[in-house]
Design an enzyme around this catalytic site. Structure first.
Site, PDB file in Angstrom:
ATOM      1  N   LYS A  52      42.243  48.991 -37.507  1.00  0.00           N
ATOM      2  CA  LYS A  52      42.276  47.873 -36.771  1.00  0.00           C
ATOM      3  C   LYS A  52      43.209  47.794 -35.571  1.00  0.00           C
ATOM      4  CE  LYS A  52      39.948  44.881 -39.988  1.00  0.00           C
ATOM      5  NZ  LYS A  52      40.357  43.841 -40.979  1.00  0.00           N
ATOM      6  N   GLN A  96      43.646  39.919 -44.788  1.00  0.00           N
ATOM      7  CA  GLN A  96      42.651  41.037 -45.335  1.00  0.00           C
ATOM      8  C   GLN A  96      42.618  40.804 -46.812  1.00  0.00           C
ATOM      9  OE1 GLN A  96      41.406  43.678 -43.808  1.00  0.00           O
ATOM     10  NE2 GLN A  96      40.379  44.403 -45.741  1.00  0.00           N
ATOM     11  N   ASP A 119      37.307  36.583 -38.288  1.00  0.00           N
ATOM     12  CA  ASP A 119      36.482  37.100 -39.530  1.00  0.00           C
ATOM     13  C   ASP A 119      35.265  36.572 -39.628  1.00  0.00           C
ATOM     14  OD1 ASP A 119      37.322  39.725 -40.462  1.00  0.00           O
ATOM     15  OD2 ASP A 119      38.835  38.888 -41.830  1.00  0.00           O
TER      16      ASP A 119
END
Length: 293
Positions: A52, A96, A119
């Site tokens: 990312k 995450q 997200d």
């Protein structure tokens, strides 16, 4: 059979984002800024987050990575989330997953400001997606929509079977494929671990989206001729011949199933690369205030 090339599609999306960021910079605008919180040293998570960061560099974003040992307390993590929520320089951020067992993942995800939840996991964004309002879509389902659209695959009136009901892929995918939109307008069946005679459903499917996390679960006898098969699975299986010691396998037995398909995604190189591209797309959208004014 046509291979749905997620890597090529992801590169195209990232090039489009990079061009838009270059235009923003040329006009003296604020460059999008994506941040990530990584707890612990899970190999898959470390690789994914590092990718990312590299993707941010490629498209011209600012990026920040905050790494913590898995001994971090829930209170400390929530404090960092509050800090990022209040930081005007950060347009979007992700926490995450998975998180250590002593941290309540639901509490953490709900603590993220919905306007920065790139997200697409916050209940507010999930609710807006269900209601058909502007929202940040979860990256993997959004990437699948991009594949279907860019390969001009017909979805209206088709029977779509989604295997798996997770909040990250299966459930949102089923909602999006049923929406009155393109891609969408499908009749959707959701199958899962408790479905009785699951193959009887998949054999009816024009489109199969496999997101169950079981390597090579979908076999040729479960797929009708001409079906579109989207494989979301990425399970690491031991492979002594590889330098890494493992290789990735999807939920679909590719060698068996591919000859029966009109379109199919490979693993790796199918859905996976699109996840990061769609995260970047959500971050650009956040920076432009397209979802939340």
């Amino acid at each position: 059979m046509t291979l749905l090339d997620g890597k090529k599609t992801s590169e195209a999306i990232q090039n489009e984002i990079a061009a838009e960021v270059a235009e923003i910079k040329a006009k003296g605008g604020k460059v999008p800024h994506l941040a990530a919180i990584l707890v612990g040293n899970d190999g898959g998570s470390v690789t994914y987050v590092n990718n990312k960061v590299l993707a941010c560099e490629r498209v011209g974003f600012e990026s920040s990575l905050f790494r913590y040992e898995d001994s971090i307390t829930e209170e400390e993590l929530l404090h960092k989330i509050k800090e990022l929520n209040e930081d005007p320089e950060i347009d979007g951020f992700i926490v995450q997953l998975p998180l250590p067992k002593h941290i309540d993942a639901e509490k953490v995800l709900e603590a993220v400001d919905p306007t920065k939840d790139v997200d697409g996991f916050h209940p507010t964004n999930v609710g807006r997606m269900v209601a058909g309002l502007p929202a940040y879509l979860p990256a993997t389902p959004a990437g699948i929509l991009q594949l279907l659209e860019r390969y001009k695959i017909e979805t209206s009136g088709k029977h779509c079977v989604v295997i798996g009901r997770s909040n990250i892929v299966g459930s949102p995918m089923s909602i999006l494929m049923a929406k009155s939109a393109y891609p969408g307008n499908c009749t959707v069946t959701v199958c899962h671990s408790r479905t009785v005679d699951l193959p009887s459903f998949t054999r009816q499917a024009d489109i199969i989206i496999a997101a169950i996390g079981k390597p090579e679960f979908v076999t040729a006898d479960m797929v009708k001729e001409g079906a579109v098969v989207i494989d979301v699975g990425t399970t690491r299986v031991p492979d002594a011949s590889r330098k890494s010691g493992f290789r990735l396998k999807g939920d679909v037995n590719f060698d068996e199933v591919a000859p029966k398909c009109s379109y199919i995604t490979p693993v790796p190189g199918g859905v996976g690369p699109l996840t990061i591209a769609m995260l970047l797309k959500n971050t650009l959208s956040a920076a432009k205030k397209e979802v939340y004014a």
